[in-house]
Design a protein around this motif. Structure first.
Motif, mmCIF file in Angstrom:
data_model
loop_
_atom_site.group_PDB
_atom_site.id
_atom_site.type_symbol
_atom_site.label_atom_id
_atom_site.label_comp_id
_atom_site.label_asym_id
_atom_site.label_seq_id
_atom_site.Cartn_x
_atom_site.Cartn_y
_atom_site.Cartn_z
ATOM 1 N N LEU A 105 0.827 -1.202 0.000
ATOM 2 C CA LEU A 105 0.000 0.000 0.000
ATOM 3 C C LEU A 105 0.869 1.263 0.000
ATOM 4 N N CYS A 106 1.931 1.260 0.810
ATOM 5 C CA CYS A 106 2.829 2.424 0.843
ATOM 6 C C CYS A 106 3.497 2.651 -0.512
ATOM 7 N N LEU A 107 3.944 1.571 -1.129
ATOM 8 C CA LEU A 107 4.583 1.694 -2.451
ATOM 9 C C LEU A 107 3.585 2.172 -3.506
ATOM 10 N N LEU A 108 2.359 1.689 -3.399
ATOM 11 C CA LEU A 108 1.318 2.105 -4.343
ATOM 12 C C LEU A 108 1.055 3.597 -4.227
ATOM 13 N N MET A 109 0.946 4.098 -2.997
ATOM 14 C CA MET A 109 0.725 5.527 -2.796
ATOM 15 C C MET A 109 1.936 6.342 -3.255
ATOM 16 N N LEU A 110 3.131 5.821 -3.014
ATOM 17 C CA LEU A 110 4.339 6.531 -3.413
ATOM 18 C C LEU A 110 4.453 6.619 -4.930
ATOM 19 N N PHE A 111 4.043 5.555 -5.620
ATOM 20 C CA PHE A 111 4.145 5.525 -7.089
ATOM 21 C C PHE A 111 3.278 6.599 -7.734
ATOM 22 N N ASP A 112 2.103 6.843 -7.170
ATOM 23 C CA ASP A 112 1.160 7.798 -7.771
ATOM 24 C C ASP A 112 1.006 9.068 -6.945
ATOM 25 N N ILE A 113 1.961 9.339 -6.069
ATOM 26 C CA ILE A 113 1.782 10.440 -5.121
ATOM 27 C C ILE A 113 1.703 11.801 -5.808
ATOM 28 N N ASN A 114 2.369 11.946 -6.967
ATOM 29 C CA ASN A 114 2.331 13.220 -7.688
ATOM 30 C C ASN A 114 1.255 13.257 -8.763
ATOM 31 N N ARG A 115 0.571 12.134 -8.972
ATOM 32 C CA ARG A 115 -0.499 12.092 -9.973
ATOM 33 C C ARG A 115 -1.868 12.326 -9.355
ATOM 34 N N LEU A 116 -1.942 12.164 -8.041
ATOM 35 C CA LEU A 116 -3.226 12.291 -7.359
ATOM 36 C C LEU A 116 -3.322 13.628 -6.635
ATOM 37 N N SER A 117 -4.546 14.115 -6.527
ATOM 38 C CA SER A 117 -4.773 15.296 -5.695
ATOM 39 C C SER A 117 -4.698 14.891 -4.225
ATOM 40 N N VAL A 118 -4.590 15.902 -3.367
ATOM 41 C CA VAL A 118 -4.529 15.612 -1.929
ATOM 42 C C VAL A 118 -5.793 14.862 -1.492
ATOM 43 N N ARG A 119 -6.945 15.281 -1.992
ATOM 44 C CA ARG A 119 -8.210 14.634 -1.621
ATOM 45 C C ARG A 119 -8.226 13.177 -2.066
ATOM 46 N N GLN A 120 -7.784 12.914 -3.298
ATOM 47 C CA GLN A 120 -7.755 11.537 -3.794
ATOM 48 C C GLN A 120 -6.775 10.684 -2.995
ATOM 49 N N LEU A 121 -5.627 11.269 -2.667
ATOM 50 C CA LEU A 121 -4.618 10.526 -1.897
ATOM 51 C C LEU A 121 -5.152 10.165 -0.514
ATOM 52 N N LEU A 122 -5.822 11.109 0.124
ATOM 53 C CA LEU A 122 -6.387 10.845 1.444
ATOM 54 C C LEU A 122 -7.487 9.789 1.368
#
Length: 381
Positions: free
Chosen positions: A125-142
């Motif tokens: 899960l951490c790697l998944l979030m890190l991979f797309d961290i700059n592609r997602l908005s803050v709301r989507q990431l949360l």
């Protein structure tokens, strides 16, 4: 008719805007397909590990089948949607957020159904979030990260009702808490690094533009924007060497604006400067793109005509003289007229280039002596 003519530009602007949007959406869709291809390998590795665990008896059959069914179905659905172009009109043509959600669901399934994968699921899960961290908005990431953690927390709370064995609840809650802390920190670090990277790219772009401007300034005359004398000297040397190497003829002419001192005295230096600029502009628009005009000094200019025989060069100068005479100079000053005298030279023979420049200079003096406003060809070397 007026309404139709007014509507036409608006229609053109709308069409251009739609085409630009379609192009941007198509680019985003292609990025989505590339991202999907990149995720196939991690999915394959995860499923392979699940089936290895199944073979070893560490994973229950229903858990492996559920995980493989979800991964296959989600990948296939995303692929079909992207290939069908149905996402081009959506706010997210690349389907990045849906792809992340599919990955999060796979992580939650692994965490909930496969005990031996609980630690790896949190890392995934951490790697998944890190991979797309700059592609997602803050709301989507949360939504993706804390939604997944909430479901994993629920799975931890219900674990003993879903599985036969018991787990170390304290370790599991600590791990989930660490995940809840790490993900916002990753976001902050990513934003900071993105800001630094953007600053670095902006500085690099600004530096490149400055270098380009300095390079341009080193070869251009500040007043007229034409090539300066030093750069023209290099171009002449290059043409002179090519002539001696290949025999390809070229011509050049030294042009002097007639009675320019009188223009300055009678109308002021501001008008004189405007005459120089206008002469440069008229010449560059009148002459072929292969010809190069430089400000040689004061009111003198040098015109380089590569691969041009003498008779063609003479006609070219005559046409330029005619265009000056037809130009309306009254916008600069009343009763103002501009012409030039020119010494035309076709370089020949051996020796240094300055001998050819002296030939053109002597021809220019003869043009002035014969009444100005004319072109005189240089004598043979």
């Amino acid at each position: 008719m007026a309404n139709a003519s007014t509507a036409t530009p608006h229609l053109g602007e709308t069409t251009s805007r739609l085409l630009a949007l379609d192009s941007s959406a198509q680019l985003a869709r292609n990025k989505g397909l590339r991202r999907l291809r990149l995720t196939v390998l991690p999915y394959a590795i995860g499923l392979s590990a699940a089936y290895v665990g199944l073979a070893l008896g560490a994973v229950k059959p229903w858990a492996a089948y559920l995980l493989s069914a979800w991964c296959s179905l989600s990948l296939l659905t995303i692929y079909v949607l992207l290939k069908s172009h149905s996402t081009l009109r959506s706010p997210d043509p690349s389907l990045t957020f849906p792809q992340v959600l599919c990955g999060c669901v796979a992580v939650v399934i692994s965490y909930t159904a496969i005990d031996v994968a609980r630690g790896l699921a949190l890392l995934w899960l951490c790697l998944l979030m890190l991979f797309d961290i700059n592609r997602l908005s803050v709301r989507q990431l949360l939504m993706a990260s804390f939604g997944s953690l909430s479901l994993m927390a629920l799975a931890t709370a219900l674990h003993d009702h879903l599985h036969e064995g018991r787990i170390d609840a304290v370790s599991e809650w600590v791990s989930l808490g660490m995940g809840a802390v790490i993900m916002p920190v990753m976001r902050l670090v990513s934003l900071k690094s993105y800001h630094w990277r953007s600053q670095m790219l902006a500085q690099r772009t600004q530096l490149a533009e400055t270098v380009t401007q300095l390079a341009e300034a080193s070869v251009r005359d500040a007043l007229t924007g034409l090539i300066n004398r030093r750069h023209m000297q290099n171009l002449l040397e290059s043409e002179w060497r090519r002539l001696r190497r290949t025999g390809q003829p070229f011509c050049f002419a030294i042009l002097d604006l007639d009675h320019f001192k009188h223009i300055n005295d009678a109308h002021g230096h501001a008008v004189g400067d405007a005459v120089l600029r206008t002469f440069g502009h008229l010449s560059t628009t009148q002459l072929p793109a292969t010809d190069l005009l430089a400000r040689w000094g004061g009111e003198e200019f040098l015109l380089l005509m590569p691969e041009t025989p003498l008779d063609v060069a003479r006609k070219r100068l005559d046409l330029l003289q005619d265009s000056l005479r037809l130009h309306n100079w009254s916008a600069l000053a009343n009763d103002l007229s501009v012409s030039f005298s020119a010494g035309l030279c076709q370089p020949q023979g051996d020796g240094p280039l300055h001998r050819q420049l002296e030939r053109a200079d002597r021809a220019l003096y003869r043009a002035k002596a014969e009444g100005r406003g004319r072109t005189v060809e240089a004598e043979s070397a």
